[in-house]
Design an enzyme around this catalytic site. Sequence first.
Site, PDB file in Angstrom:
ATOM      1  N   TYR A   1      11.190  -1.107  -2.605  1.00  0.00           N
ATOM      2  CA  TYR A   1      11.617  -1.783  -1.389  1.00  0.00           C
ATOM      3  C   TYR A   1      10.464  -2.517  -0.736  1.00  0.00           C
ATOM      4  O   TYR A   1       9.289  -2.314  -1.091  1.00  0.00           O
ATOM      5  CB  TYR A   1      12.264  -0.793  -0.409  1.00  0.00           C
ATOM      6  CG  TYR A   1      11.294   0.108   0.332  1.00  0.00           C
ATOM      7  CD1 TYR A   1      10.624   1.143  -0.309  1.00  0.00           C
ATOM      8  CD2 TYR A   1      11.031  -0.094   1.693  1.00  0.00           C
ATOM      9  CE1 TYR A   1       9.748   1.962   0.387  1.00  0.00           C
ATOM     10  CE2 TYR A   1      10.149   0.725   2.395  1.00  0.00           C
ATOM     11  CZ  TYR A   1       9.507   1.753   1.730  1.00  0.00           C
ATOM     12  OH  TYR A   1       8.634   2.562   2.412  1.00  0.00           O
TER      13      TYR A   1
ATOM     14  N   ARG B   1       3.824  -8.156  -3.394  1.00  0.00           N
ATOM     15  CA  ARG B   1       3.740  -6.712  -3.663  1.00  0.00           C
ATOM     16  C   ARG B   1       5.035  -6.200  -4.314  1.00  0.00           C
ATOM     17  O   ARG B   1       4.996  -5.289  -5.146  1.00  0.00           O
ATOM     18  CB  ARG B   1       3.440  -5.940  -2.373  1.00  0.00           C
ATOM     19  CG  ARG B   1       3.202  -4.447  -2.631  1.00  0.00           C
ATOM     20  CD  ARG B   1       2.786  -3.701  -1.385  1.00  0.00           C
ATOM     21  NE  ARG B   1       3.811  -3.750  -0.363  1.00  0.00           N
ATOM     22  CZ  ARG B   1       3.659  -3.337   0.886  1.00  0.00           C
ATOM     23  NH1 ARG B   1       2.493  -2.831   1.273  1.00  0.00           N
ATOM     24  NH2 ARG B   1       4.627  -3.416   1.761  1.00  0.00           N
TER      25      ARG B   1
ATOM     26  N   ARG C   1      24.818   8.533 -15.470  1.00  0.00           N
ATOM     27  CA  ARG C   1      23.599   9.262 -15.126  1.00  0.00           C
ATOM     28  C   ARG C   1      22.900   9.787 -16.386  1.00  0.00           C
ATOM     29  O   ARG C   1      23.415  10.664 -17.079  1.00  0.00           O
ATOM     30  CB  ARG C   1      23.918  10.432 -14.189  1.00  0.00           C
ATOM     31  CG  ARG C   1      22.650  11.123 -13.689  1.00  0.00           C
ATOM     32  CD  ARG C   1      22.938  12.262 -12.737  1.00  0.00           C
ATOM     33  NE  ARG C   1      21.696  12.861 -12.275  1.00  0.00           N
ATOM     34  CZ  ARG C   1      21.000  13.766 -12.963  1.00  0.00           C
ATOM     35  NH1 ARG C   1      21.424  14.187 -14.130  1.00  0.00           N
ATOM     36  NH2 ARG C   1      19.868  14.238 -12.478  1.00  0.00           N
TER      37      ARG C   1
ATOM     38  N   LYS D   1       5.705   0.909  -4.126  1.00  0.00           N
ATOM     39  CA  LYS D   1       6.520   1.113  -2.922  1.00  0.00           C
ATOM     40  C   LYS D   1       7.942   1.511  -3.312  1.00  0.00           C
ATOM     41  O   LYS D   1       8.867   0.707  -3.273  1.00  0.00           O
ATOM     42  CB  LYS D   1       6.515  -0.168  -2.068  1.00  0.00           C
ATOM     43  CG  LYS D   1       6.919   0.079  -0.617  1.00  0.00           C
ATOM     44  CD  LYS D   1       6.522  -1.088   0.253  1.00  0.00           C
ATOM     45  CE  LYS D   1       7.089  -1.021   1.658  1.00  0.00           C
ATOM     46  NZ  LYS D   1       6.602   0.089   2.470  1.00  0.00           N
TER      47      LYS D   1
ATOM     48  N   GLU E   1      -3.187   8.481   4.145  1.00  0.00           N
ATOM     49  CA  GLU E   1      -2.624   7.461   5.038  1.00  0.00           C
ATOM     50  C   GLU E   1      -1.633   8.116   5.977  1.00  0.00           C
ATOM     51  O   GLU E   1      -1.387   9.321   5.896  1.00  0.00           O
ATOM     52  CB  GLU E   1      -1.965   6.340   4.227  1.00  0.00           C
ATOM     53  CG  GLU E   1      -0.902   6.810   3.272  1.00  0.00           C
ATOM     54  CD  GLU E   1      -0.409   5.734   2.305  1.00  0.00           C
ATOM     55  OE1 GLU E   1      -0.427   4.545   2.654  1.00  0.00           O
ATOM     56  OE2 GLU E   1       0.012   6.111   1.201  1.00  0.00           O
TER      57      GLU E   1
ATOM     58  N   LEU F   1      -0.583   3.345  -0.409  1.00  0.00           N
ATOM     59  CA  LEU F   1       0.091   2.060  -0.548  1.00  0.00           C
ATOM     60  C   LEU F   1      -0.877   0.956  -0.113  1.00  0.00           C
ATOM     61  O   LEU F   1      -1.523   1.082   0.928  1.00  0.00           O
ATOM     62  CB  LEU F   1       1.339   2.022   0.349  1.00  0.00           C
ATOM     63  CG  LEU F   1       2.184   0.767   0.170  1.00  0.00           C
ATOM     64  CD1 LEU F   1       3.042   0.894  -1.090  1.00  0.00           C
ATOM     65  CD2 LEU F   1       3.069   0.519   1.372  1.00  0.00           C
TER      66      LEU F   1
HETATM   67  N1  PDD Z   1       5.951   1.382   5.558  1.00  0.00           N
HETATM   68  N2  PDD Z   1       1.582   3.314   3.849  1.00  0.00           N
HETATM   69  C1  PDD Z   1       2.848   3.747   3.671  1.00  0.00           C
HETATM   70  C2  PDD Z   1       3.063   5.075   3.037  1.00  0.00           C
HETATM   71  C3  PDD Z   1       3.930   2.945   4.100  1.00  0.00           C
HETATM   72  O1  PDD Z   1       5.192   3.371   3.915  1.00  0.00           O
HETATM   73  C4  PDD Z   1       3.672   1.697   4.717  1.00  0.00           C
HETATM   74  C5  PDD Z   1       4.770   0.787   5.175  1.00  0.00           C
HETATM   75  C6  PDD Z   1       2.332   1.297   4.880  1.00  0.00           C
HETATM   76  C7  PDD Z   1       1.962  -0.005   5.520  1.00  0.00           C
HETATM   77  O2  PDD Z   1       2.230  -1.097   4.660  1.00  0.00           O
HETATM   78  P1  PDD Z   1       2.589  -2.539   5.243  1.00  0.00           P
HETATM   79  O3  PDD Z   1       1.473  -2.931   6.130  1.00  0.00           O
HETATM   80  O4  PDD Z   1       2.702  -3.358   4.035  1.00  0.00           O
HETATM   81  O5  PDD Z   1       3.900  -2.393   6.012  1.00  0.00           O
HETATM   82  C8  PDD Z   1       1.317   2.122   4.417  1.00  0.00           C
HETATM   83  C9  PDD Z   1       7.100   0.570   5.896  1.00  0.00           C
HETATM   84  C10 PDD Z   1       6.894  -0.253   7.109  1.00  0.00           C
HETATM   85  C11 PDD Z   1       8.337   1.435   5.968  1.00  0.00           C
HETATM   86  O6  PDD Z   1       8.485   2.254   5.064  1.00  0.00           O
HETATM   87  O7  PDD Z   1       9.153   1.279   6.870  1.00  0.00           O
END
Ligand code: PDD
Length: 284
Positions: free
Chosen positions: A33, A52, A100, A147, A179, A204
């Site tokens: 996503y 990405r 499945r 992601k 993170e 990420l």
């Molecule tokens: N989340 N680290 C993780 C684990 C994340 O899920 C996200 C983003 C980030 C920040 O990445 P970016 O700057 O590209 O949004 C770092 C999104 C916003 C979400 O899951 O809603």
Amino acid sequence: MSRIVYVNGEFVAEENAMISVFDRGFLFADAVYEVSSVLQGKLIDNEAHIKRLHRSLGELNMAAPATDEEILRVQRALIERNNLHEGLIYLQVSRGAADRDFPFPSNAKSSLVMFSQAKEIMDSPNAKSGIKVISIPDIRWKRRDIKTVGLLAQVLAKQAAIDAGVTDAWMVEDGYVTEGSSNNAFIVDADGKLITRHLGSEILPGITRASVLQMVESESIVFEERAFTLDEAKNATEAFITSASTFVWPVVEIDGTLIGDGKPGALAPRLREFYISNSLARAV
Ligand code: PDD
């Protein structure tokens, strides 16, 4: 009024949007996503998010469900049809629907679902006050650079934070902060040096992180990309997070320990302002 969402080639009212019970995103979290923010009806840092997306797809041998032009066209249509001024566009690609079975299906076609979500980003109170976080063991799998929608560890982390009366959780592995539950983590040390974890499979590669680091570099602010410990974070003079849905939010407390004087530091609000004006100028 119900939203108009996009499902595999069609724009439909959200209550009529359907995905197969055999969709591999549903059965195996076999899906990736992206979340792009929208300000003033425009997509922020979208090109980098799509780039990405391709990386995530490539790492999982998943076919792109549409061309980049088609994805952008749908993103813009969702903004327009839903009158979205400020918020997010969510995009999910799964390996498709098939009986499945664990291995990749030979005949499935990847599915694409997209929707908009209104959200106050610019005037979020957390951007001003800063947030409190707890630390929590990082129990995720070892490819956090992809992601994927396999987000249960983050769901549990965020819920643990809410249950503890704070906003978010910083995940910790071997004593080092990886993170935030859905954001990248930054600290400023006693010498004023900005520190954020280096890229790798442990985190990420945040799009907002990359943009903020570019600005930091252009402003000649001293920074270092390396792992930092939870103790370093608690002793930092300043801390903050970055993500598409928050931009930059100060972190003022970790596990009950005040960061600096317990108020947002000087750098985070500056970078937030800078990020907003910079990314708006590039918005599409
Ligand atoms: N989340 N680290 C993780 C684990 C994340 O899920 C996200 C983003 C980030 C920040 O990445 P970016 O700057 O590209 O949004 C770092 C999104 C916003 C979400 O899951 O809603």
